[in-house]
Design an enzyme around this catalytic site. Structure first.
Site, PDB file in Angstrom:
ATOM      1  N   ILE A 402       0.828  -1.200   0.000  1.00  0.00           N
ATOM      2  CA  ILE A 402       0.000   0.000   0.000  1.00  0.00           C
ATOM      3  C   ILE A 402       0.865   1.255   0.000  1.00  0.00           C
ATOM      4  O   ILE A 402       0.560   2.241  -0.672  1.00  0.00           O
ATOM      5  CB  ILE A 402      -0.941  -0.061   1.215  1.00  0.00           C
ATOM      6  CG1 ILE A 402      -1.971  -1.196   1.011  1.00  0.00           C
ATOM      7  CG2 ILE A 402      -1.646   1.270   1.460  1.00  0.00           C
ATOM      8  CD1 ILE A 402      -2.609  -1.691   2.280  1.00  0.00           C
ATOM      9  N   ASP A 403       1.952   1.226   0.739  1.00  0.00           N
ATOM     10  CA  ASP A 403       2.841   2.378   0.844  1.00  0.00           C
ATOM     11  C   ASP A 403       3.485   2.690  -0.502  1.00  0.00           C
ATOM     12  O   ASP A 403       3.488   3.840  -0.959  1.00  0.00           O
ATOM     13  CB  ASP A 403       3.912   2.077   1.891  1.00  0.00           C
ATOM     14  CG  ASP A 403       4.380   3.324   2.626  1.00  0.00           C
ATOM     15  OD1 ASP A 403       3.791   4.389   2.442  1.00  0.00           O
ATOM     16  OD2 ASP A 403       5.341   3.209   3.409  1.00  0.00           O
ATOM     17  N   ASP A 404       4.053   1.677  -1.146  1.00  0.00           N
ATOM     18  CA  ASP A 404       4.663   1.896  -2.460  1.00  0.00           C
ATOM     19  C   ASP A 404       3.641   2.392  -3.469  1.00  0.00           C
ATOM     20  O   ASP A 404       3.938   3.271  -4.287  1.00  0.00           O
ATOM     21  CB  ASP A 404       5.289   0.587  -2.968  1.00  0.00           C
ATOM     22  CG  ASP A 404       6.710   0.420  -2.491  1.00  0.00           C
ATOM     23  OD1 ASP A 404       7.637   0.838  -3.190  1.00  0.00           O
ATOM     24  OD2 ASP A 404       6.898  -0.120  -1.387  1.00  0.00           O
ATOM     25  N   HIS A 478       0.798   8.534   4.083  1.00  0.00           N
ATOM     26  CA  HIS A 478       1.132   8.541   2.660  1.00  0.00           C
ATOM     27  C   HIS A 478      -0.104   8.309   1.792  1.00  0.00           C
ATOM     28  O   HIS A 478      -0.259   8.927   0.736  1.00  0.00           O
ATOM     29  CB  HIS A 478       2.192   7.479   2.366  1.00  0.00           C
ATOM     30  CG  HIS A 478       3.518   7.777   2.994  1.00  0.00           C
ATOM     31  ND1 HIS A 478       4.453   6.804   3.260  1.00  0.00           N
ATOM     32  CD2 HIS A 478       4.070   8.940   3.418  1.00  0.00           C
ATOM     33  CE1 HIS A 478       5.518   7.351   3.807  1.00  0.00           C
ATOM     34  NE2 HIS A 478       5.306   8.653   3.920  1.00  0.00           N
TER      35      HIS A 478
END
Length: 664
Positions: A402-404, A478
């Site tokens: 999810i972050d990427d 993010h």
């Protein structure tokens, strides 16, 4: 500055810096701005020069010597040890040993028992003698800390493979776990994806209990060689620890009576699960530990080393090695090209590089080619959610994160690509997937939704770090920032994320950092997100965050936070100044409207003053987090991309600060 593909720069390809009100301009402020501009230009040249011809960036990913030691132990176990690899690995391991004979898990940290045991054993394999002074010091430390019996489970598993520890004295992990449906506690999907990929092959190893001939004894690492595993304390039966201790004893009894047919079916199910998740490059999950244990498990089930699955797996492990100029060989736990590339793209764009610069277009092309458009393990909990996202590594289609995905979307938005429809389609899929991966509490974890079971961390087996994937403030920040840039600040899911972030703020004004060290990372991730989503800089939550960041600024003008902050409150926000952590603090302060304040000027001055002649920064300290305290990371590109982003936003402003949203 005209930016060209060779990294030279000039004004034609950079945005103009904002013009300040002349009445507010001082000579000191002009000096800071000039220093920031010059530092950014040097950094742009440096970063452009590090781009691969295919479009990606990747810095080394340093962890600790257990990666290198376990690589040698694997080769010893499989009978594929070679002198050149042994010599190069031993050179690296010796070079990481501290003066007291120990090995730490991060730069400047204390000696770690398990890392010291594994480093010691690896050097014994390489021919170092137990009566060598550096080995004597290491063995003394191990004994003083309780010997092998006090080491983590994973260390003792490696020793059990050679008879240096008894399998009966290890927690049991039956392969019949493969039969647990997803609604049963302790099914494999209750574990975080990194733990899941490790535990499944280890169920096979635990069932098989192999022992290879040991090339030497390790009596010197026991407090009492005649009694290497003294009985430990049994927790009260009414406690969770007591329950799981007794469950482990029951599983040991089951191991002795497990029906052979059922066990064989369970191990075959584990093998199928492992093989189905092998990536095209031969690795598993793009990370080294699951690959190592998968190779061992399949070997125990009869897959010879010439089998295509095994050949590909072993070849993938070689790609985790970094050969240094002095002949040392370091093993990376993972590789981070997608993460590094999206962060580098953001940094260069925010530092004024033209959106259609060839380097940015090439990076966008590469990122678009890395999009994952098929279901993975995440779909076990989200079966109706359409795929669309990005992983961290070169090859990891089963585990996009999810972050990427959030950061790749933010990076793609900064590029003027010749095929905008292709970019738009990929962004739409990524946004939809991220929205769908929101957990029930309104926040986001890294790889799965609602991976919050309280039971896996209580297993006696799971003492190697975090084994579940609950939502975190940094990932949620993010995602909220990305959704705001996409014009979705008012979306109900975004608002729930904001509410969760506000509730998670600590009394100090900071946010905990799950994937970076620590409160500086968490706060540096959340404040820009809240501002992007529409919170005013005067909001009490933002003001408390600003106050905390200013209170922990170092005397030299930078910011730093030691990894011990995960365990000891006195280290929170405290540590030697680093380029990446200084940048995180600056990104939060700049977002909060503090550009003209003295703390920002001092932070910018620290970055400019510590930059090296080639435009880079040196950063031996570890500022990345795998598992809080238990596994720490030095991302070698963090020291380049985050300072450049902060310098760029100081000089040019945040490209999305005007709230124009999509396509700005």
């Amino acid at each position: 500055m005209t930016a060209t593909t060779d990294g030279s720069t000039g004004a034609a390809n950079l945005r103009a810096a904002p013009v300040s009100d002349p009445t507010d301009t001082t000579t000191a402020a002009d000096d800071v701005l000039a220093a920031a501009r010059q530092a950014a230009e040097r950094s742009v040249r440096h970063l452009l020069g590090r781009q691969d011809e295919q479009g990606w960036w990747k810095g080394d990913l340093a962890t600790n010597v257990t990666m290198d030691a376990e690589d040698l132990l694997l080769r010893q176990f499989l009978g594929i040890q070679d002198p050149a690899t042994m010599k190069a690995a031993a050179r690296f391991i010796r070079g990481e040993q501290l003066g007291d004979g120990t090995w730490a898990t991060f730069h400047g940290g204390p000696g770690d028992l398990s890392a010291t045991i594994e480093g010691y054993v690896a050097l014994r394999l390489a021919g170092d003698r137990p009566d060598d002074p550096h080995m004597i010091r290491a063995a003394r430390f191990v004994r003083d800390r309780g010997g092998i019996a006090a080491a983590r489970v994973f260390t003792r598993i490696w020793l059990a493979l050679f008879g240096w520890w008894k399998w009966d004295d290890l927690p049991e992990l039956p392969p019949e776990l493969m039969f647990f449906p997803k609604w049963v506690p302790l099914n494999i999907y209750d574990f975080g994806c990194w733990a899941r990929q490790t535990i499944v092959p280890l169920t096979v190893v635990s069932a098989k209990r192999p022992v290879r001939p040991a090339p030497f004894t390790l009596d010197e690492l026991h407090t009492d060689p005649a009694r290497p595993n003294p009985p430990g304390r049994t927790a009260p039966v009414a406690s969770w620890d007591g329950v799981f201790q007794r469950l482990d004893k029951a599983l040991h009894l089951y191991h002795k009576v497990a029906p052979r047919g059922l066990r064989r079916i369970a191990m075959n199910a584990a093998a199928r699960w492992i093989i189905e998740r092998q990536e095209n490059d031969g690795c598993w999950g793009g990370i080294q530990p699951p690959a190592v244990y998968s190779v061992i498990a399949l070997h125990l089930l009869g897959y010879d080393l010439d089998h295509p699955v095994m050949r590909a797996g072993l070849a993938s492990l070689d790609r985790f090695t970094v050969l240094r100029e002095d002949g040392a060989r370091m093993v990376e736990a993972c590789q981070s090209p997608v993460w590094d590339t999206c962060l580098a793209t953001i940094a260069l764009a925010d530092a004024g590089l033209s959106p259609d610069h060839p380097a940015l277009v090439k990076a966008a092309d590469w990122m678009l080619g890395e999009e994952i458009v098929r279901p993975g393990d995440w779909s076990v909990r989200k079966p109706r959610l359409a795929p669309g996202g990005w992983a961290f590594e070169f090859h990891n289609d089963n585990y996009p994160d999810i972050d990427d995905t959030a950061e790749v979307v933010l990076a793609l938005r900064r590029v003027r690509h010749p095929d905008p429809e292709r970019v738009e389609a990929a962004i739409d899929r990524g946004v939809r997937w991220n929205l769908g991966m929101q957990s029930r509490n309104g926040a986001w974890g890294a790889f799965d939704a609602d991976n919050t079971s309280p039971f896996p961390n209580r297993l006696p087996f799971c003492d190697f770090g975090e084994v579940i994937d609950p939502p975190s403030a940094d990932v949620t920040g993010h995602v909220v920032e990305m959704l705001a840039v996409e014009g979705r600040s008012s979306h109900p899911r975004t608002r729930r994320g904001i509410e969760w972030l506000l509730a998670e703020q600590e009394a100090s004004g900071a946010w905990f950092g799950r994937w970076g060290v620590n409160y500086i990372y968490g706060t540096g991730s959340v404040v820009p997100a809240l501002i992007a989503a529409g919170l005013p800089a005067a909001h009490p939550s933002v003001r408390r965050a600003v106050g905390w960041l200013e209170s922990v600024q170092n005397e030299d003008g930078g910011w730093g936070e030691d990894l011990r902050s995960y365990q000891q409150e006195e280290w929170v926000g405290r540590g030697a100044s680093t380029a990446s952590q200084t940048a995180w603090a600056l990104l939060a302060l700049l977002a909060a409207g503090e550009r003209d304040g003295r703390p920002v000027a001092r932070g910018i001055g620290w970055l400019a003053g510590t930059q090296q002649a080639d435009g880079s920064w040196d950063e031996p300290y570890f500022t990345g987090t795998g598992f809080p305290w238990d596994f720490s990371i030095n991302y070698h590109l963090y020291r380049q991309v985050f300072p450049l982003t902060a310098l760029g936003r100081y000089v040019y402003g945040d490209p999305f600060a005007t709230g124009t949203g999509k396509g700005a």
